[in-house]
Design a protein around this motif. Sequence first.
Motif, PDB file in Angstrom:
ATOM      1  N   ASN A 103      28.640   9.567   7.684  1.00 59.29           N
ATOM      2  CA  ASN A 103      28.869   9.843   6.266  1.00 59.29           C
ATOM      3  C   ASN A 103      30.359   9.737   5.929  1.00 59.29           C
ATOM      4  N   VAL A 135      25.541  13.014  10.228  1.00 57.52           N
ATOM      5  CA  VAL A 135      25.238  12.516   8.881  1.00 57.52           C
ATOM      6  C   VAL A 135      25.131  13.721   7.947  1.00 57.52           C
ATOM      7  N   VAL A 163      21.113  13.363   2.568  1.00 54.55           N
ATOM      8  CA  VAL A 163      21.789  12.144   3.016  1.00 54.55           C
ATOM      9  C   VAL A 163      21.314  10.986   2.139  1.00 54.55           C
ATOM     10  N   PRO A 194      20.488   7.066   0.991  1.00 50.32           N
ATOM     11  CA  PRO A 194      19.916   5.929   1.738  1.00 50.32           C
ATOM     12  C   PRO A 194      20.990   5.034   2.364  1.00 50.32           C
ATOM     13  N   LEU A 209      21.936   6.451   5.588  1.00 48.50           N
ATOM     14  CA  LEU A 209      20.858   6.268   6.569  1.00 48.50           C
ATOM     15  C   LEU A 209      20.885   4.842   7.124  1.00 48.50           C
ATOM     16  N   GLU A 210      21.126   3.881   6.235  1.00 46.91           N
ATOM     17  CA  GLU A 210      21.226   2.490   6.691  1.00 46.91           C
ATOM     18  C   GLU A 210      22.404   2.313   7.640  1.00 46.91           C
ATOM     19  N   LEU A 240      23.670   4.646   9.465  1.00 45.61           N
ATOM     20  CA  LEU A 240      23.297   5.306  10.720  1.00 45.61           C
ATOM     21  C   LEU A 240      22.497   4.348  11.601  1.00 45.61           C
ATOM     22  N   GLU A 288      13.890  16.431   6.416  1.00 43.94           N
ATOM     23  CA  GLU A 288      14.998  15.481   6.544  1.00 43.94           C
ATOM     24  C   GLU A 288      15.256  15.150   8.010  1.00 43.94           C
ATOM     25  N   LEU A 314      15.138  11.487   9.659  1.00 43.33           N
ATOM     26  CA  LEU A 314      16.233  10.963  10.491  1.00 43.33           C
ATOM     27  C   LEU A 314      15.709  10.484  11.835  1.00 43.33           C
ATOM     28  N   VAL A 364      14.357   7.124  11.499  1.00 42.19           N
ATOM     29  CA  VAL A 364      15.449   6.135  11.454  1.00 42.19           C
ATOM     30  C   VAL A 364      15.962   5.879  12.873  1.00 42.19           C
ATOM     31  N   CYS A 365      16.134   6.940  13.626  1.00 46.62           N
ATOM     32  CA  CYS A 365      16.648   6.818  15.002  1.00 46.62           C
ATOM     33  C   CYS A 365      15.679   6.014  15.874  1.00 46.62           C
TER      34      CYS A 365
END
Lengths: 295, 306
Positions: free
Chosen positions: A182, A212, A231, A233, A236-237, A239, A268, A272, A275-276
């Motif tokens: 972030n 983040v 967080v 988007p 997140l991208e 990340l 959240e 995440l 995403v990971c």
Amino acid sequence: MLTGARRALKSGVGLGLRWEFLEEVLEAPVLEDVAFFEVSPENYMRRGGYYPAALERIGRNYPLVTHGLTLSIGAASPPDREYIAELANEVARLDAPWHSDHLAFTSGSGRAFHELLPLKFAVDTAKRVAARLEELAETLARPVAIENVTYYAHLGKAELSEGDFLHTLFEHTRAGFLLDVNNVYVNAQNHGQDARRVLESFPLERAVELHVAGHTRTPSGLILDTHGAPVVPEVLELLAFTLERTGPLPVLLERDNHVPELAVLLGEVRALRAVCDRAAAAHRLRQEGRRAVVA
Amino acid sequence: MQSSLEAAVSALVHGPAVDARDADAFLARYDFSADDRAVLRADFERLLVYRGLVRGTLREAVALAIPRTLARLGSVFDEYFERFLAERGPRTHYLRDVTTELLDFCAPLWAEDARVPAWAHDLARHEALQIVVSSLREAVTARELGPLELERGLCFVEAARVARYAFAVHRLVSDETDRTPPERVPTALFVYRDPEHDVRYLELSPLAAALLERLLRGETLKASLLAACAETATDPTAALEGTARLLADLAARGALLGAAAGDGAAPPARGAIVDPDGAGPSARGLRGARETSTMRGSNKDPHERS
């Protein structure tokens, strides 16, 4: 000394432990979504009472990582020895697998600022901080990591880009890199940079943990790193972009203001983790692609 | 450069407001290279963002600790908050301790300022005491305890203090809009953290206060009782029964742990608070301690940093 909580932390999503939901964590069954909790040791150091006792109970069920706020590692004067002695006791009590703080100064001229002030991107600054990180790791008897911070202003003429500054720093220390994604995004937005290019200039191979958080845009357009919103988007991208290059790392969700219900935060955390997981798959593909090219 | 930067930042965030139009004059006070000065000048508006962030954090910390004092003093408090930042500034790593630093700075100044009510410092200290006691550390090592004897000192929980005020600030309602002045009456409170981590307040008679102050300093029970009786013109024989009741009550509350093992005096509890401007000796007999309020449900200080 706490027992049973410490385990190797190589991936997973953790949550910054806040007093707003501390009792919920204590009363709930073990939260499988949370790989670890991160705590600011200053909130528990040099004190007794409810909070240290509660933290000790939480430490029986979760790994606890310590993330300091007032080391002031970049200040002209060396960090406060008394503070570091207290810190050593606390990270030992919590059995933290590593300790981190910020690439900043938080005090000066005998005063405490209680704010993270950025450092000048200069070679001598990087070397000064690197030497202090080595000493800190020795005193704490465990690995240490240092986090890139937001900078709303340049505090002096930069001799180096932020990426080169970080490379210089990590050439002179064995410390890990706590990469706050972030903060990269906020700095890029505030200073008209391309966040992906900034990230690619960083020593990603030294990253040991990612942060983040959400942020706040002021009426002037400046973005403040408030940790007071979900967080976005774009972060997140970013990340995912980072994890595709680093491979799996522990990721921490920070939420320090306007803290919602724990259930919302856990949602959240799960997002995440998704995403990971996707980034980990993409990382494997990148690795396989590289191997194929080499073969 | 870093030392100059720290001095400049300190002045910028803690000192009087600086208009961005005066950036050149401000920066000229510090030893910067021409290049550094040019960058700082160009980014000066952004630099001022840190002033707002630093002051916002500190102000919030103080407001959480002493909200009624702030509300009652209004703009006069604002003036002293500014002076504290400009003339002394916070030194502590721990945000929860900033209020204590502020009150230490203000105490002599408020005493000389006719605009500040005489009770203001008592109220502020009383409000701040909740966080102080809720976060006091316990002893690292367990103490060996023995049976109560006159020739021994007593061991209390570490989180225990006697607070003396010239005003009954503890009787004020918690409503921040209330402006009722506290009664001017010598007041002594025993403030301690119970085993459930709640901060509790017991109103003490003059004799009980004198006795507990000495016991907290580590003096033996006999020496404490005799000195307290002398101070309050009380017959020691008549005070014995009340003393026994008081100590039994404190033991039942978990505040008194037992007698110090070994010979003589107990190790003193750290930093018993004694206000020399507070209550003087009284001829009233020991009436023990009366619980005036507790902070159940608010045993946690709100000063979490992030």
